[in-house]
Design a protein around this motif. Structure first.
Motif, PDB file in Angstrom:
ATOM      1  N   ASP A  26       0.803  -1.219   0.000  1.00 12.51           N
ATOM      2  CA  ASP A  26       0.000   0.000   0.000  1.00 12.51           C
ATOM      3  C   ASP A  26       0.837   1.270   0.000  1.00 12.51           C
ATOM      4  OD1 ASP A  26      -2.432  -1.328  -0.097  1.00 12.51           O
ATOM      5  OD2 ASP A  26      -2.529  -1.555   2.079  1.00 12.51           O
ATOM      6  N   GLN A  27       2.136   1.170   0.181  1.00  9.92           N
ATOM      7  CA  GLN A  27       2.970   2.361   0.028  1.00  9.92           C
ATOM      8  C   GLN A  27       2.916   2.866  -1.408  1.00  9.92           C
ATOM      9  OE1 GLN A  27       7.338   1.949  -0.127  1.00  9.92           O
ATOM     10  NE2 GLN A  27       7.062  -0.274  -0.033  1.00  9.92           N
ATOM     11  N   ALA A  28       2.487   2.008  -2.347  1.00  4.77           N
ATOM     12  CA  ALA A  28       2.358   2.387  -3.753  1.00  4.77           C
ATOM     13  C   ALA A  28       0.917   2.726  -4.128  1.00  4.77           C
ATOM     14  CB  ALA A  28       2.867   1.252  -4.647  1.00  4.77           C
ATOM     15  N   LEU A  29       0.049   2.932  -3.143  1.00  8.23           N
ATOM     16  CA  LEU A  29      -1.343   3.288  -3.421  1.00  8.23           C
ATOM     17  C   LEU A  29      -1.399   4.712  -3.972  1.00  8.23           C
ATOM     18  CD1 LEU A  29      -4.340   2.344  -3.090  1.00  8.23           C
ATOM     19  CD2 LEU A  29      -4.323   3.569  -0.897  1.00  8.23           C
ATOM     20  N   ARG A  30      -1.978   4.868  -5.150  1.00 12.53           N
ATOM     21  CA  ARG A  30      -1.931   6.158  -5.837  1.00 12.53           C
ATOM     22  C   ARG A  30      -2.535   7.285  -5.011  1.00 12.53           C
ATOM     23  NH1 ARG A  30      -0.639   6.958 -10.848  1.00 12.53           N
ATOM     24  NH2 ARG A  30      -1.061   4.799 -11.443  1.00 12.53           N
ATOM     25  N   LYS A  31      -3.626   7.039  -4.336  1.00 11.68           N
ATOM     26  CA  LYS A  31      -4.299   8.114  -3.624  1.00 11.68           C
ATOM     27  C   LYS A  31      -3.515   8.617  -2.412  1.00 11.68           C
ATOM     28  CE  LYS A  31      -8.144   6.056  -2.768  1.00 11.68           C
ATOM     29  NZ  LYS A  31      -9.519   5.786  -2.280  1.00 11.68           N
ATOM     30  N   GLY A  90       6.753  -9.638  -3.610  1.00 13.74           N
ATOM     31  CA  GLY A  90       7.805  -9.191  -4.523  1.00 13.74           C
ATOM     32  C   GLY A  90       7.577  -7.814  -5.094  1.00 13.74           C
ATOM     33  N   TYR A  91       6.496  -7.160  -4.675  1.00 12.82           N
ATOM     34  CA  TYR A  91       6.180  -5.848  -5.225  1.00 12.82           C
ATOM     35  C   TYR A  91       5.740  -4.928  -4.102  1.00 12.82           C
ATOM     36  CZ  TYR A  91       4.209  -2.066  -7.874  1.00 12.82           C
ATOM     37  OH  TYR A  91       3.971  -0.822  -8.368  1.00 12.82           O
ATOM     38  N   PRO A  92       6.123  -3.625  -4.137  1.00 13.16           N
ATOM     39  CA  PRO A  92       7.007  -2.960  -5.121  1.00 13.16           C
ATOM     40  C   PRO A  92       8.469  -3.042  -4.710  1.00 13.16           C
ATOM     41  CG  PRO A  92       6.083  -1.320  -3.650  1.00 13.16           C
ATOM     42  CD  PRO A  92       5.495  -2.647  -3.222  1.00 13.16           C
ATOM     43  N   TYR A  93       9.315  -2.491  -5.538  1.00 14.69           N
ATOM     44  CA  TYR A  93      10.750  -2.371  -5.292  1.00 14.69           C
ATOM     45  C   TYR A  93      11.410  -3.704  -4.979  1.00 14.69           C
ATOM     46  CZ  TYR A  93       8.890   2.331  -4.656  1.00 14.69           C
ATOM     47  OH  TYR A  93       8.195   3.515  -4.828  1.00 14.69           O
TER      48      TYR A  93
END
Length: 786
Positions: free
Chosen positions: A291-296, A391-394
């Protein structure tokens, strides 16, 4: 004010090659309001892309370039077709400053570098950096934009910017109409884009007093998955008045924007996997690491209030222009780290006080990270021997970030990290022009100063995510204020210049100087306080412009020593040794030909630039993830320099009464001079760019098609990753109907498609990464004047 000017033999030699450039402070002081209106109209009608008759390369956007962009589009995008200029924006409507960049002659304006000056009606924009800076597009509604003048290298000596190493962009606002009228405009487009705009021109509201006021609101979703909505509310107004022999101009602008940023892609390999996805996700997963990659949660909020009051008048034989201005900026940048920082020593086995929403820790550092806890608020450890399947992200992480590596009942925790910015600045400008004669030759002396005082405040707050398993909402009270600091900055610039018209040529010679004091005041740890004086030497500027025997043809040349002061952002990191940082400098030479006759305008410029003491940020964000704590080594360093040379050419030709063609070409060679990358091409700079644009007007109908080619660019200083070249085309068409119905004076309908063929390409380039360029976007606008 006449500063002592140390003379250099090289400067004396160059001054013979250099040119005269006086941007007249305004004949406004000698004209009545009706005369001024006439003058303004003539200026608008004669704007040429090839620029004014000055001693340095300069270009002004045409009305056709404005039509190629929509009323929703950022004002920055309008200059993209000018020679030497490359503008990239990750969002189709420019509503993401994080992914925005401007490149000219190897100089950059982006997240890491601010090397191009920017002014609004000639007034400093207050820096262009992402964290607390404000680009001109935030001050001006695109529908209130009168013009943009680009000085690609040796800009006018009076330019108000301490970032102008590689030229200046001057954005000017429209003047009030002398007739009362109401303008209503509606724009609709793809990605749920819409804008509503209205402007009221008052006509004469008092003797020799005219004004306009506008309001607008707009929004658009992100183009990748439509999971967020960017919004912008804007209000703006301008008033002019003549009181006795004094011309007054007042201007006020308010802007409130909420944006969500796109993420960069790390390298060509990631881009090749999916050239239409930046790696951010639409839906909440309940797994904090993902969730660190959650757009909002990648959000930016900016609020700006800016205004000035200007007076133009004659003092005996001297033209005087002076103004005072004020700017207040407030903003926030948001991210969602996948952990909570352990900043308080609560003792082994005890619950973490960071989970107590009634307490806040101030300052200090993180002793570790909290990933999963039990119901009592105690940290849990992953099962021994567990291997994470995430495995996602980074590239994923260890077992501590994987809920599958904990016993049932483990509760994930995470943070919302806010970088909070505010800035307040005020300043004063004064310019004097004295026209006289020397030995029968017209002579002009110019002088002036710019003083600005501002303070930027910044703090970083960490907020507990209320329930990291169900959504990104966060506690209002932060559990940690990581730092709080203030940056007082004081700037004084003063200049003097003389120009003489010898008949066969005009020559100018001048100098200016900057005194800039930058301070950091740490509100938690006074030992981290820093101060740096960023004063320049006397900066020489010189030039010439001379007509040639062929009518309409002139030759020009210019030399300028440009300067960029050390910015407050350099002092942010405690691990930057500011005693080792020097201001950036650049020696710019322009030499060229300019030809202008009715229906045909052309220019050709050769430039050579030596850029030294380049300040570079060593980023802590890379393919392995984001350093939310900024705990890793990193900061700002002087990283060698850059040498650039090249040519810029443009041609604006009226093929028939209805059809015109505009062509520009740029050949740029920008290379590093530092030892580690000596001779390598500057990352993000294109060696070749070309534009071909056809514009058609017949009666009330208009249309145009423009194509831009951008050559290969490198993602890294080592020149190991080269992007493909790309071609992007824009199409517009419209029709205006007059005396449409009743009180409606005119109705204009227009349709615009940007990136007509939906080409995939990489836009803004950052070290070892880039943002994906905006896709095909269609918009429709209807404008009524009553």
């Amino acid at each position: 004010m006449k500063p002592h000017l140390p003379m250099k033999q090289s400067v004396i030699a160059l001054s013979v090659l250099s040119a005269i450039s006086v941007t007249s402070l305004s004949a406004i002081a000698e004209e009545s309001n009706e005369q001024r209106a006439d003058t303004e109209q003539k200026k608008i009608e004669t704007i040429q892309v090839t620029g004014r008759s000055l001693s340095y390369a300069n270009s002004t956007v045409s009305s056709e370039m404005k039509k190629q962009q929509t009323p929703m589009t950022s004002a920055l995008s309008i200059i993209d077709n000018l020679p030497g200029v490359l503008v990239n924006e990750g969002d189709p409507f420019g509503s993401d400053e994080w992914s925005t960049s401007i490149s000219m002659r190897g100089f950059q304006l982006d997240l890491a570098s601010q090397q191009i000056g920017m002014t609004v009606d000639g007034i400093s924009n207050g820096n262009s950096n992402y964290g607390g800076g404000t680009k001109a597009s935030r001050y001006i509604d695109t529908e209130n934009l009168r013009s943009i003048e680009v000085s690609q290298g040796t800009a006018d000596i009076s330019s108000r910017s301490n970032e102008a190493l590689g030229g200046t962009l001057d954005f000017t606002t429209i003047r009030p109409s002398f007739d009362e009228k109401l303008t209503v405009s509606t724009t609709l487009g793809e990605y749920n884009a819409r804008k509503f705009y209205t402007r009221y021109d008052t006509g004469e509201i008092a003797q020799d007093t005219f004004a306009w006021v506008s309001i607008s609101t707009q929004q658009n979703d992100d183009y990748m998955d439509g999971s967020i909505t960017n919004s912008r509310d804007h209000a703006e107004g301008k008033i002019i008045s003549r009181i006795g022999d004094v011309d007054l101009t007042g201007y006020l602008s308010y802007d409130d924007a909420v944006e969500f940023t796109y993420q960069r892609v790390y390298g060509l390999e990631q881009y090749a996997q999916d050239p239409n996805w930046d790696g951010l996700i639409k839906n909440f997963t309940g797994v904090p690491y993902q969730d660190q990659a959650l757009r909002k949660t990648w959000g930016t909020e900016r609020e700006n209030l800016f205004g000035y009051l200007q007076a133009d008048f004659m003092l005996s034989e001297v033209k005087v222009s002076t103004n005072v201005y004020y700017h207040k900026n407030k903003g926030m940048g948001k991210w969602m780290p996948y952990y909570m920082a352990d900043v308080t020593d609560d003792g082994a086995g005890n619950p973490h006080s960071e989970l107590d929403t009634s307490t806040t820790a101030f300052g200090g550092s993180s002793a570790g990270s909290i990933y999963f806890v039990n119901r009592d608020g105690q940290s849990l450890s992953p099962n021994e021997g567990c291997v994470s399947s995430i495995g996602y992200p980074y590239g994923g992480g260890g077992p501590e970030i994987d809920p599958g590596c904990y016993e049932q009942g483990a509760m994930p925790v995470s943070s919302n990290r806010h970088s909070n910015y505010s800035k307040e600045r005020y300043g004063v400008n004064a310019d004097l022009i004295w026209n006289t004669t020397i030995a029968g030759m017209p002579n002009t002396v110019r002088g002036g100063l710019w003083y600005e005082d501002y303070q930027r405040d910044e703090n970083r707050s960490w907020h507990k995510t209320i329930d990291a398993a169900t959504g990104p909402r966060y506690e209002n009270t932060p559990y940690w204020i990581q730092y709080s600091r203030e940056f007082p900055v004081e700037t004084l610039m003063y200049y003097i210049e003389n120009e003489i018209d010898a008949g066969f040529a005009k020559f100018r010679l001048g100098a200016k100087k900057f005194n800039v004091d930058v301070t950091k005041e740490d509100q938690f740890t006074p030992a981290n306080n820093l101060n740096v004086s960023s004063d320049s030497d006397a900066l020489i500027s010189a030039g010439f412009v001379a007509p040639l025997p062929l009518r309409g043809l002139e030759v020009f040349g210019g030399y300028a020593e440009n300067f960029a002061a050390i910015k407050d952002g350099v002092l942010e990191r405690d691990d930057t040794d500011v005693s080792q940082i020097e201001p950036e400098t650049a020696d710019n030479i322009d030499f060229g030909l300019r030809y202008s006759t009715p229906g045909f305008n052309a220019s050709l410029t050769y430039y050579n630039i030596k850029f030294e003491n380049r300040i570079t940020f060593i980023s802590n964000e890379d393919v392995d993830g984001i350093d939310f704590l900024e705990a890793a080594a990193g900061g700002y360093v002087n990283d060698g320099g850059v040498e650039s040379d090249g040519i810029e050419a443009s041609l604006d030709y009226r093929l028939t009464d209805s059809l015109g063609v505009y062509i520009s070409y740029t050949k740029n060679d920008s290379t590093y001079t530092d030892k580690g990358f000596l001779g390598n091409t500057v990352l993000g700079s294109a060696q070749d760019m070309a534009v071909v644009s056809f514009d058609y007007t017949k009666g009330d109908f208009y249309a145009g098609f423009s194509t831009k080619y951008v050559g290969e660019r490198y993602l890294d200083q080592a020149n190991t990753q080269e992007t493909d070249s790309y071609v992007v085309s824009d199409l517009y068409l419209g029709k205006t109907a007059y005396e449409f119905a009743g009180a409606i004076e005119s109705m204009e309908l227009s349709f615009t498609i940007n990136n007509v063929f939906d080409k995939n390409y990489l836009g803004t380039i950052a070290p070892n990464a880039a943002w994906i360029g905006a896709p095909r976007t269609a918009t429709f606008n209807a404008k009524f004047v009553m």
